[in-house]
Design a protein around this motif. Structure first.
Motif, mmCIF file in Angstrom:
data_model
loop_
_atom_site.group_PDB
_atom_site.id
_atom_site.type_symbol
_atom_site.label_atom_id
_atom_site.label_comp_id
_atom_site.label_asym_id
_atom_site.label_seq_id
_atom_site.Cartn_x
_atom_site.Cartn_y
_atom_site.Cartn_z
ATOM 1 N N LEU A 1 67.471 -67.879 -25.081
ATOM 2 C CA LEU A 1 68.769 -67.321 -25.453
ATOM 3 C C LEU A 1 69.705 -68.480 -25.762
ATOM 4 O O LEU A 1 70.024 -69.288 -24.882
ATOM 5 C CB LEU A 1 69.342 -66.461 -24.329
ATOM 6 N N VAL B 1 66.711 -65.326 -28.888
ATOM 7 C CA VAL B 1 67.937 -64.553 -29.060
ATOM 8 C C VAL B 1 69.057 -65.542 -29.360
ATOM 9 O O VAL B 1 69.237 -66.516 -28.636
ATOM 10 C CB VAL B 1 68.295 -63.761 -27.787
ATOM 11 N N PHE C 1 73.294 -65.546 -29.974
ATOM 12 C CA PHE C 1 74.367 -64.620 -29.663
ATOM 13 C C PHE C 1 75.718 -65.325 -29.633
ATOM 14 O O PHE C 1 75.810 -66.546 -29.477
ATOM 15 C CB PHE C 1 74.112 -63.961 -28.293
ATOM 16 N N VAL D 1 74.605 -59.873 -29.811
ATOM 17 C CA VAL D 1 73.321 -60.466 -30.198
ATOM 18 C C VAL D 1 73.285 -60.571 -31.716
ATOM 19 O O VAL D 1 73.425 -59.589 -32.432
ATOM 20 C CB VAL D 1 72.153 -59.597 -29.687
ATOM 21 N N PHE E 1 67.404 -61.194 -32.738
ATOM 22 C CA PHE E 1 66.436 -61.022 -31.660
ATOM 23 C C PHE E 1 65.041 -61.085 -32.253
ATOM 24 O O PHE E 1 64.658 -60.236 -33.054
ATOM 25 C CB PHE E 1 66.662 -59.692 -30.938
ATOM 26 N N VAL F 1 76.983 -59.700 -23.038
ATOM 27 C CA VAL F 1 75.745 -59.968 -23.780
ATOM 28 C C VAL F 1 74.534 -59.912 -22.852
ATOM 29 O O VAL F 1 73.503 -59.301 -23.180
ATOM 30 C CB VAL F 1 75.823 -61.342 -24.479
ATOM 31 N N MET G 1 71.211 -57.556 -22.886
ATOM 32 C CA MET G 1 69.869 -58.111 -23.000
ATOM 33 C C MET G 1 68.952 -57.603 -21.906
ATOM 34 O O MET G 1 67.742 -57.450 -22.113
ATOM 35 C CB MET G 1 69.928 -59.644 -22.964
#
Length: 298
Positions: A85, A129, A131, A135, A138, A169, A173
């Motif tokens: 992420l 991911v 963000f 997001v 993905f 966020v 997720m």
């Protein structure tokens, strides 16, 4: 993409592996402990034989000693499903004079590129991911070598901009990633700690192992400014202030200390790995050091 993952970066990581610290679920044999028992390499325990068990699992040596039937159970190993992420909010665009020309975002995407290469090389699934307030992209975890190209392409094209709400966020997720796996977050984590820690805890309670690489510029840690300076909010360009840094330095350092302590304590309570990184340290060296320590701890 060549700049994102230079040839010497994988070499710096050498033969290190990224191993899961907790039980993982996957689709095939691999490096990591599975919650399912099977016939694989690591012996776990004996249990009494019951009718219907496969005779091949009987420990005949133990039968010869005890005249009783026992089954040898093993921990089945599995592949890891990891998701990276990467924070692309405006605050990640900062890059000071000591950062070798890299912003925090530039440092983050290079770390993510190196780890995605490492995981796919060791036949583990890796996803991505990106963000900010939401997001942006993905990419679900996959193992195929072509999948690495998709991840690197997205990292190379990612840009910073906009505000972020890390808590919101991460809560979202948690719902998108139903299987237990490893989540690796690259962010400066600037935000409300009281909202951030429950969101990270949500990811943990979903069964994931969570590691956070907190990426900061050295300027943010020691506030080296000594003359009248204009500070601009990178997440809201209309918000700027011209101040005398000498007058605000003490208050800034005190608030930074409180922020980091609250973050450290909150992550500790939730068993979340918090790894501070600064952009003046070569990223491959920093990752190699972390992976070596992780392996020893495991």
């Amino acid at each position: 993409m060549a700049d994102l993952l230079p040839a010497n970066a994988p070499a710096t990581l050498g033969n290190l592996h990224l191993l899961a610290k907790q039980v993982m679920e996957g689709f095939r044999s691999g490096l990591h402990k599975s919650p399912h028992k099977g016939f694989s390499v690591e012996f776990k325990e004996h249990r009494s034989y019951v009718q219907g068990d496969d005779p091949r699992t009987i420990d005949w040596k133990l039968y010869g000693k005890t005249d009783r039937l026992f089954i040898r159970e093993h921990e089945q190993e599995t592949n890891l499903r990891a998701t990276l992420l990467v924070d692309c909010s405006g605050s990640m665009a900062y890059g000071g004079s000591r950062a070798n020309g890299l912003t925090k975002h530039g440092y983050a995407v290079r770390c993510a590129a190196a780890l995605s290469h490492l995981m796919i090389r060791q036949q583990d699934g890796c996803g991505l991911v990106t963000f900010d307030t939401k997001v942006r992209k993905f990419i679900p975890p996959r193992v195929r070598p072509k999948h690495l190209t998709a991840i690197l392409t997205e990292l190379a094209g990612s840009k910073t901009g906009g505000e972020t709400d890390l808590g919101d966020v991460f809560h979202r997720m948690a719902a998108k990633l139903p299987r237990r796996g490893l989540l690796i977050i690259f962010s400066d984590l600037f935000g409300d700690v009281e909202r951030l820690i429950p969101a990270l805890a949500h990811l943990r309670h979903s069964g994931h192992e969570v590691v956070v690489f907190q990426i900061l510029d050295p300027d943010e840690l020691d506030f080296p400014f000594d003359r009248r300076t204009r500070f601009r909010n990178l997440e809201d360009h209309a918000d700027h202030h011209t101040v005398d840094p000498v007058q605000v330095r003490r208050a800034y350092m005190e608030r930074l200390h409180v922020f980091r302590e609250e973050l450290k304590n909150g992550c500790g309570r939730q068993r979340i790995g918090l790894v501070p990184l600064t952009t003046d340290r070569p990223y491959a060296e920093a990752l190699g050091h972390y992976l070596a320590m992780r392996r020893r701890a495991r």
